[in-house]
Design an enzyme around this catalytic site. Structure first.
Site, PDB file in Angstrom:
ATOM      1  CE  LYS A 121      -3.087   2.681   3.090  1.00 49.24           C
ATOM      2  NZ  LYS A 121      -3.927   2.678   4.305  1.00 49.24           N
TER       3      LYS A 121
ATOM      4  CE  LYS B 259      -6.443   8.865   8.098  1.00 45.99           C
ATOM      5  NZ  LYS B 259      -7.030   7.801   8.908  1.00 45.99           N
TER       6      LYS B 259
ATOM      7  CG  ASP C 278      -1.824   5.374   4.978  1.00 46.65           C
ATOM      8  OD1 ASP C 278      -1.660   4.326   5.640  1.00 46.65           O
ATOM      9  OD2 ASP C 278      -2.916   5.718   4.495  1.00 46.65           O
TER      10      ASP C 278
ATOM     11  CG  ASP D 295      -9.787   7.539   6.875  1.00 45.52           C
ATOM     12  OD1 ASP D 295      -8.738   7.482   6.209  1.00 45.52           O
ATOM     13  OD2 ASP D 295      -9.814   7.797   8.094  1.00 45.52           O
TER      14      ASP D 295
ATOM     15  CD  GLU E 298      -6.634   5.177   2.694  1.00 49.51           C
ATOM     16  OE1 GLU E 298      -7.602   5.220   3.493  1.00 49.51           O
ATOM     17  OE2 GLU E 298      -5.458   5.021   3.064  1.00 49.51           O
TER      18      GLU E 298
ATOM     19  NE  ARG F  16     -10.470  -1.317   4.283  1.00 47.68           N
ATOM     20  CZ  ARG F  16     -10.962  -1.465   5.503  1.00 47.68           C
ATOM     21  NH1 ARG F  16     -12.160  -2.026   5.683  1.00 47.68           N
ATOM     22  NH2 ARG F  16     -10.289  -1.051   6.562  1.00 47.68           N
TER      23      ARG F  16
HETATM   24  N1  BES Z   1      -4.055   4.660   7.012  1.00 48.49           N
HETATM   25  C1  BES Z   1      -5.135   4.392   7.863  1.00 48.49           C
HETATM   26  C2  BES Z   1      -4.800   3.433   8.998  1.00 48.49           C
HETATM   27  C3  BES Z   1      -3.793   3.925   9.999  1.00 48.49           C
HETATM   28  C4  BES Z   1      -4.211   4.529  11.171  1.00 48.49           C
HETATM   29  C5  BES Z   1      -2.444   3.736   9.797  1.00 48.49           C
HETATM   30  C6  BES Z   1      -3.291   4.962  12.100  1.00 48.49           C
HETATM   31  C7  BES Z   1      -1.516   4.156  10.726  1.00 48.49           C
HETATM   32  C8  BES Z   1      -1.941   4.772  11.884  1.00 48.49           C
HETATM   33  C9  BES Z   1      -6.269   3.785   7.061  1.00 48.49           C
HETATM   34  O1  BES Z   1      -6.370   4.216   5.752  1.00 48.49           O
HETATM   35  C10 BES Z   1      -7.540   4.184   7.733  1.00 48.49           C
HETATM   36  O2  BES Z   1      -7.810   5.354   7.766  1.00 48.49           O
HETATM   37  N2  BES Z   1      -8.273   3.219   8.254  1.00 48.49           N
HETATM   38  C11 BES Z   1      -9.483   3.486   8.945  1.00 48.49           C
HETATM   39  C12 BES Z   1     -10.478   2.429   8.541  1.00 48.49           C
HETATM   40  C13 BES Z   1     -11.879   2.718   8.981  1.00 48.49           C
HETATM   41  C14 BES Z   1     -12.425   3.924   8.244  1.00 48.49           C
HETATM   42  C15 BES Z   1     -12.725   1.508   8.707  1.00 48.49           C
HETATM   43  C16 BES Z   1      -9.204   3.438  10.431  1.00 48.49           C
HETATM   44  O3  BES Z   1      -8.369   2.648  10.873  1.00 48.49           O
HETATM   45  O4  BES Z   1      -9.795   4.228  11.161  1.00 48.49           O
HETATM   46 ZN    ZN Z   2      -4.666   4.835   4.869  1.00 46.74          ZN
HETATM   47 MN    MN Z   3      -7.492   5.983   5.553  1.00 46.33          MN
END
Ligand code: BES
Ligand code: ZN
Ligand code: MN
Length: 487
Positions: A253, A265, A276, A335, A337, A339
């Site tokens: 990713k 966010k 990321d 968010d 994204e 996947r």
């Molecule tokens: N890049 C983030 C996950 C992340 C969070 C990585 C903190 C490193 C530190 C990912 O894209 C994301 O935002 N995931 C969401 C998923 C949710 C919307 C289902 C999350 O973890 O809140």
């Molecule tokens: Zn992300």
């Molecule tokens: Mn995200």
């Protein structure tokens, strides 16, 4: 910093660090010095009961004619020598730096191969990203210049360290990519950096948005469409194995910045989302390493590089997109994204390369940090044999992971009301697993493991072998996987 290897001799200047073995037994160098200087070492040990000669524990004794003399506990863990040796090297480097010692000689009294590992540990710990400082004072900068490690055959140790240095170089390369801010590393500039690895022996192809559109990659494209930066997919191939043998595939990713998109966010901590793209950076570093060390395997690395931005063109929550697999996806949260990026990378990889397996790495979910913290990555796999191999090499490299479940019960939670699937679960339960079952729907049955590295890719405190910041988690793990099982 430079590391040399030489036969033992008393240094002319700097510090001398001599080994004290298990049970406070003096190594040969320590014993000789002790004799020559009227028992100073034995006395120092006696007067400092807190020095137990634990592995990596040190005691500053005194100044002798050449400079400082330090004792260092050396007690390599026979069950996990690699971990033990790397951390010894890292600790040694930190010690020298905190004592402002520029030049040191270390006599660990171990084999040449072990000494090369110690040198790797010190090299990893010496990583420093200083390019954007314009007025640091000299005393704020790392100061270690020279470490000489005493060995029995210097030329042999030097040769072994050369191989270890390729690992250190790959890890620095990965850390640099991860640490660079998102105004410097964005999909096109990132792809250009990867292109430069042709000189290491990788074949590098770059797909732009037009090419991805032609291939039907509506999923990855939906993530980048709100950004002014053009999305890219980069394919690295390395053929060091038998002709026609199925390759090993690594997918990463590469969200160069994740604002969350329209599902934006919160401001606090958003700066962290420059990392990321750590999964992709690990894949790139690994491919560089395999090529430079001329690994005897065929391997392919595929990374999806996009920036997730809100704008008038951005994907809206509720939009439906179609991935390369032909499946439709309702994007309920922009968010989630990563996947969407990986879905097309995974499908493309399995359909074009028919690999032996795919391992993907991604900073996919915050939930994995809640579950496992920052010392283990989450592992999901549809293949027990691959999972077991990964568990084994995780132990060897101390890049740890923990397997979590997939399965029908979870999978059905991403069925959508209006499309084949949705990109999040129906509530906040099992967040990391929701990401994993989504990915599983895009591997077409290929043996596969997903490593969720959101917690391990960035280290807020630093460890024995890494300063705080990017860890390049996975480079050593996957290099070891290749060495142990596929060469
Ligand atoms: N890049 C983030 C996950 C992340 C969070 C990585 C903190 C490193 C530190 C990912 O894209 C994301 O935002 N995931 C969401 C998923 C949710 C919307 C289902 C999350 O973890 O809140
Ligand atoms: Zn992300
Ligand atoms: Mn995200």
């Amino acid at each position: 910093m430079k590391i040399n290897f030489a036969n033992f001799s008393l240094p002319k200047n700097g510090a001398l660090i001599v080994a004290v073995q298990k049970g406070k037994k003096l190594g040969k160098a320590a014993a000789d010095l002790d004799k020559k200087h009227g028992g100073i070492i034995a006395t120092a040990i006696k007067n400092n009961p807190s020095f137990e000669a634990k592995h990596g524990q040190t005691l500053l004794i005194t100044n002798l004619e050449f400079g400082r003399l330090l004792l260092c506990g050396v007690d390599v863990d026979a069950k996990n020598p690699e971990k033990s040796l790397l951390s010894l090297g890292g600790k040694l480097y930190s010690l020298l730096n905190s004592h402002k010692i520029k030049t040191a000689t270390f006599a660990p009294e171990l084999s040449d191969a072990d000494c090369a590992k110690i040198a790797l540990g010190a090299t990893l710990k010496s990583y420093y990203f200083g390019k954007y400082f314009t007025k640091k004072k000299a005393d704020e900068l790392p100061c270690v210049e020279n470490i000489t490690i005493s060995v029995s055959s210097p030329a042999k140790a030097q040769g072994l360290f050369k191989a270890e240095q390729l690992i250190a170089d790959a890890i620095s390369f990965t850390k640099n990519l991860v640490t660079e801010p998102a105004n410097v590393i964005y999909p096109e500039s990132y792809a250009a950096e990867i292109k430069k690895l042709s000189k290491s022996g990788l074949k590098v192809e770059v797909l732009g948005e037009a090419a991805m559109k032609k291939l039907g990659m509506g999923s990855i494209l939906s993530v980048g469409q709100g950004s002014a930066r053009e999305s890219q997919m980069v394919i690295m191939t390395y053929n060091g194995g038998k002709k026609g043998e199925k390759p090993l595939a690594f997918v990463g990713k590469g969200v160069t910045f994740d604002t969350g998109g329209i599902s934006i966010k919160p401001a606090s901590g958003m700066d962290e989302m420059k990392f990321d793209m750590a999964g992709s950076a690990t894949v790139v570093g690994l491919m560089k390493l395999l090529a430079e060390r001329k690994a005897k395997v065929n391997a392919v690395g595929v990374v999806g590089l996009v920036e997730n931005m809100p704008s008038d063109r951005a994907t809206r929550p509720g939009d439906v997109v179609k991935s390369m697999s032909g499946q439709t996806i309702e994007v309920l949260n922009t968010d989630a994204e990563g996947r969407l990026v990986l879905a097309d990378c995974l499908w493309y990889t399995q359909s074009r390369f028919k690999p032996k397996f795919i391992v993907n790495l991604a900073t996919l979910t915050g939930a994995i940090i809640v579950a496992l913290g920052s010392s283990r990555a989450g592992m999901f796999s549809n293949d027990d044999e691959l999972a077991k191999k990964l568990e084994k090499v995780a132990e060897l490299t101390d890049e740890n992971l923990w397997r979590l479940p997939l399965g029908e019960v979870y999978d059905k939670q991403i069925n959508s009301q209006i499309a084949d699937m949705q990109n999040i679960g129906t509530d906040r339960e099992a967040g990391s697993i929701m990401g994993a079952v989504f990915l599983q729907r895009h591997v077409n049955g290929t043996p596969w493991a997903h490593l969720d590295i959101a917690g391990t890719a960035w280290c807020k405190k630093g460890s024995d072998i890494h300063p705080k910041g990017a860890t390049a988690w996975g480079v050593r793990l996957l290099d070891k996987l290749v060495r142990e099982y596929y060469e």
